[in-house]
Design a protein around this motif. Structure first.
Motif, mmCIF file in Angstrom:
data_model
loop_
_atom_site.group_PDB
_atom_site.id
_atom_site.type_symbol
_atom_site.label_atom_id
_atom_site.label_comp_id
_atom_site.label_asym_id
_atom_site.label_seq_id
_atom_site.Cartn_x
_atom_site.Cartn_y
_atom_site.Cartn_z
ATOM 1 N N ARG A 289 35.580 -5.744 42.206
ATOM 2 C CA ARG A 289 34.855 -4.668 42.887
ATOM 3 C C ARG A 289 35.278 -3.317 42.317
ATOM 4 N N PRO A 290 34.427 -2.298 42.449
ATOM 5 C CA PRO A 290 34.796 -0.952 41.986
ATOM 6 C C PRO A 290 35.979 -0.393 42.771
ATOM 7 N N GLY A 291 36.772 0.405 42.106
ATOM 8 C CA GLY A 291 37.928 1.023 42.741
ATOM 9 C C GLY A 291 39.137 0.119 42.849
ATOM 10 N N GLU A 292 39.048 -1.125 42.338
ATOM 11 C CA GLU A 292 40.182 -2.051 42.435
ATOM 12 C C GLU A 292 41.254 -1.754 41.386
ATOM 13 N N LEU A 293 40.821 -1.274 40.214
ATOM 14 C CA LEU A 293 41.780 -0.988 39.146
ATOM 15 C C LEU A 293 41.275 0.192 38.340
ATOM 16 N N PHE A 294 42.163 1.179 38.156
ATOM 17 C CA PHE A 294 41.858 2.340 37.335
ATOM 18 C C PHE A 294 42.719 2.307 36.067
ATOM 19 N N GLN A 295 42.188 2.911 35.035
ATOM 20 C CA GLN A 295 42.946 3.125 33.801
ATOM 21 C C GLN A 295 42.868 4.593 33.436
ATOM 22 N N ILE A 296 43.961 5.129 32.935
ATOM 23 C CA ILE A 296 44.011 6.547 32.591
ATOM 24 C C ILE A 296 44.307 6.694 31.107
ATOM 25 N N ASP A 297 43.679 7.689 30.510
ATOM 26 C CA ASP A 297 43.819 7.899 29.068
ATOM 27 C C ASP A 297 43.953 9.393 28.809
ATOM 28 N N GLU A 298 44.814 9.741 27.864
ATOM 29 C CA GLU A 298 44.983 11.145 27.484
ATOM 30 C C GLU A 298 44.584 11.313 26.026
ATOM 31 N N THR A 299 43.934 12.431 25.716
ATOM 32 C CA THR A 299 43.464 12.693 24.358
ATOM 33 C C THR A 299 43.806 14.126 23.976
ATOM 34 N N PRO A 300 44.851 14.340 23.179
ATOM 35 C CA PRO A 300 45.119 15.695 22.670
ATOM 36 C C PRO A 300 44.112 16.021 21.556
ATOM 37 N N PHE A 301 43.450 17.152 21.647
ATOM 38 C CA PHE A 301 42.466 17.547 20.643
ATOM 39 C C PHE A 301 43.158 18.249 19.477
ATOM 40 N N THR A 321 44.258 19.315 26.030
ATOM 41 C CA THR A 321 44.506 17.888 26.235
ATOM 42 C C THR A 321 43.605 17.419 27.365
ATOM 43 N N LEU A 322 42.841 16.358 27.119
ATOM 44 C CA LEU A 322 41.882 15.845 28.091
ATOM 45 C C LEU A 322 42.402 14.544 28.687
ATOM 46 N N TYR A 323 42.406 14.465 30.024
ATOM 47 C CA TYR A 323 42.784 13.253 30.746
ATOM 48 C C TYR A 323 41.537 12.680 31.404
ATOM 49 N N LEU A 324 41.295 11.395 31.211
ATOM 50 C CA LEU A 324 40.160 10.711 31.823
ATOM 51 C C LEU A 324 40.664 9.490 32.577
ATOM 52 N N VAL A 328 37.770 0.317 36.026
ATOM 53 C CA VAL A 328 37.686 -0.841 35.129
ATOM 54 C C VAL A 328 36.442 -1.671 35.419
ATOM 55 N N HIS A 329 36.061 -1.825 36.686
ATOM 56 C CA HIS A 329 34.925 -2.683 37.022
ATOM 57 C C HIS A 329 33.604 -2.091 36.534
ATOM 58 N N SER A 330 33.388 -0.797 36.789
ATOM 59 C CA SER A 330 32.116 -0.167 36.423
ATOM 60 C C SER A 330 32.170 0.569 35.091
ATOM 61 N N ASN A 331 33.384 0.768 34.565
ATOM 62 C CA ASN A 331 33.582 1.492 33.310
ATOM 63 C C ASN A 331 33.052 2.928 33.400
ATOM 64 N N LEU A 332 33.114 3.518 34.596
ATOM 65 C CA LEU A 332 32.683 4.895 34.803
ATOM 66 C C LEU A 332 33.897 5.803 34.924
ATOM 67 N N VAL A 333 33.695 7.076 34.563
ATOM 68 C CA VAL A 333 34.765 8.063 34.683
ATOM 69 C C VAL A 333 34.819 8.529 36.134
ATOM 70 N N VAL A 334 35.982 8.400 36.745
ATOM 71 C CA VAL A 334 36.137 8.785 38.151
ATOM 72 C C VAL A 334 37.066 9.977 38.316
ATOM 73 N N LEU A 353 44.627 13.092 40.945
ATOM 74 C CA LEU A 353 44.210 13.853 42.126
ATOM 75 C C LEU A 353 42.713 14.113 42.095
ATOM 76 N N ASN A 354 42.205 14.425 40.909
ATOM 77 C CA ASN A 354 40.766 14.645 40.774
ATOM 78 C C ASN A 354 39.984 13.362 41.037
ATOM 79 N N ALA A 355 40.571 12.215 40.666
ATOM 80 C CA ALA A 355 39.884 10.940 40.902
ATOM 81 C C ALA A 355 39.819 10.611 42.384
ATOM 82 N N PHE A 356 40.810 11.028 43.154
ATOM 83 C CA PHE A 356 40.855 10.669 44.570
ATOM 84 C C PHE A 356 40.065 11.643 45.456
#
Length: 367
Positions: A289-301, A321-324, A328-334, A353-356
């Protein structure tokens, strides 16, 4: 009478000899009436030492010293066609180094002039004086022939070590004994005792390898002494005359691999196999289900931002630096967070914090 390549061996019962080891006659000077001798048993590289000819000749005549002839190895007498090109080249290079000394051998023999000629050759070739003395001694020990500079290849081509062959390699750290090389007879004995005490017995009756090794030493590598009163005593051989346990173990493992049979101590129980040897299957975590597992990624430009109001002066404000945060279930940015600070846990906290938090006010503020 004395001649070059004669070997002088002190008589055991005589104590008046001026030297105690076997000596090789390398040079006889008729003018100064001296004979130069080189020790055969000394490992340290030394130059020949002069002795009065009359004294040495007197010892030989009085049989205080036994005179023999140097035993020159057979391969020193072979033609060049019997050797490889690389060995001949190496031999000729060595001879080229010491040829100035050989041409003035009388200077080399006496301390007053010998050091200077060795120093001259060392300076010319860039070698150490001890290395030059070593080459000269190699030439003397080989009968003063050019093939003496080939080196000792007397053991090359021997398929099996002799009965009394010593082991080669690094010196043992915890034992003064050197040990000896394993022969075919030793291997046959090892296999015979493995068959008798290990492989042909039932599992519960098998001896350990240490037990089979001890049994082999008692029966094959010891001497039975019988006293006058009939008492018997088994005397074990020296450690230098018996196979070591590591040698026994090595050939035992080879024999087990050949026979495809392994004793009890090499067999693994089912529980031990599952614990230490069995492969492990991976478990795939399923997200339902959505919201069961999140993954976080950082990208320094890899860019540098410049402030708009200071564009004329070109004021640099830093690299973003961008954090997304992804679902995992929907593959959407939250969750999202953009900062000019380098990657850190603080940036991840802001992205989470932005995701919640609700996104309505966040998106409306971006319009």
């Amino acid at each position: 009478m004395l001649s070059v390549n004669s070997v002088l061996v002190p008589a055991e019962a005589n104590v008046e000899v001026t030297f105690t080891s076997n000596m090789l006659v390398v040079y006889i000077d008729r003018h100064s009436k001296q004979v130069c001798l080189l020790p055969l048993d000394e490992k340290r590289q030394r130059k020949p030492k002069p002795y009065p000819f009359k004294v040495i000749a007197g010892l030989v005549e009085a049989e205080a010293v036994i005179k023999a002839q140097l035993d020159i190895p057979t391969y020193h007498l072979l033609e060049d066609s019997s050797f490889t090109t690389s060995r001949i080249v190496k031999r000729n290079e060595r001879y080229q180094i010491i040829s100035p000394i050989i041409s003035e051998i009388h200077r080399y023999m006496f301390p007053r002039y010998g050091r200077s000629i060795v120093a001259q050759v060392a300076q010319k070739t860039g070698m150490q004086p001890t290395a030059i003395v070593r080459l000269m001694n190699m030439w003397f020990y080989g009968g003063q022939t050019i093939n003496a500079l080939l080196g000792d290849y007397s053991q090359v081509g021997i398929t099996s070590p002799g009965k009394n062959a010593r082991k080669v390699g690094a010196k043992r750290k915890n034992s003064p004994f050197v040990g000896r090389a394993i022969t075919e007879q030793d291997i046959a004995k090892i296999r015979r005792f493995l068959n008798k005490y290990v492989l042909t017995r039932k599992i519960e009756e098998q001896m350990t390898l240490q037990g089979a090794y001890d049994e082999m030493l008692d029966l094959e590598y010891s001497t039975l002494l019988v006293a006058a009163n009939g008492r018997k005593k088994v005397v074990a051989w020296s450690d230098d005359d018996i196979p070591s346990y590591s040698q026994f173990y090595y050939h035992a493992r080879k024999y087990f691999d050949e026979q495809k049979k392994y004793p009890r101590q090499f067999q693994v129980t089912a529980a031990a196999y599952q614990k230490d040897h069995a492969g492990r299957t991976a478990t795939i975590e399923r997200i339902n289900r959505p919201g069961e597992l999140f993954q976080i990624d950082e990208t320094p430009f890899d860019v540098v931002l410049v402030a708009n109001r200071f564009s004329i002066t070109g004021l640099c404000v830093g690299s973003p630096t961008l954090y997304l945060v992804y679902d995992v279930h929907s593959n959407l940015v939250v969750g999202i967070h953009l900062t000019l600070n380098p990657p850190s846990w603080e940036g991840m906290r802001q992205a989470l914090l932005n995701a919640f938090l609700p996104k309505v006010s966040f998106v409306s503020g971006m319009e």
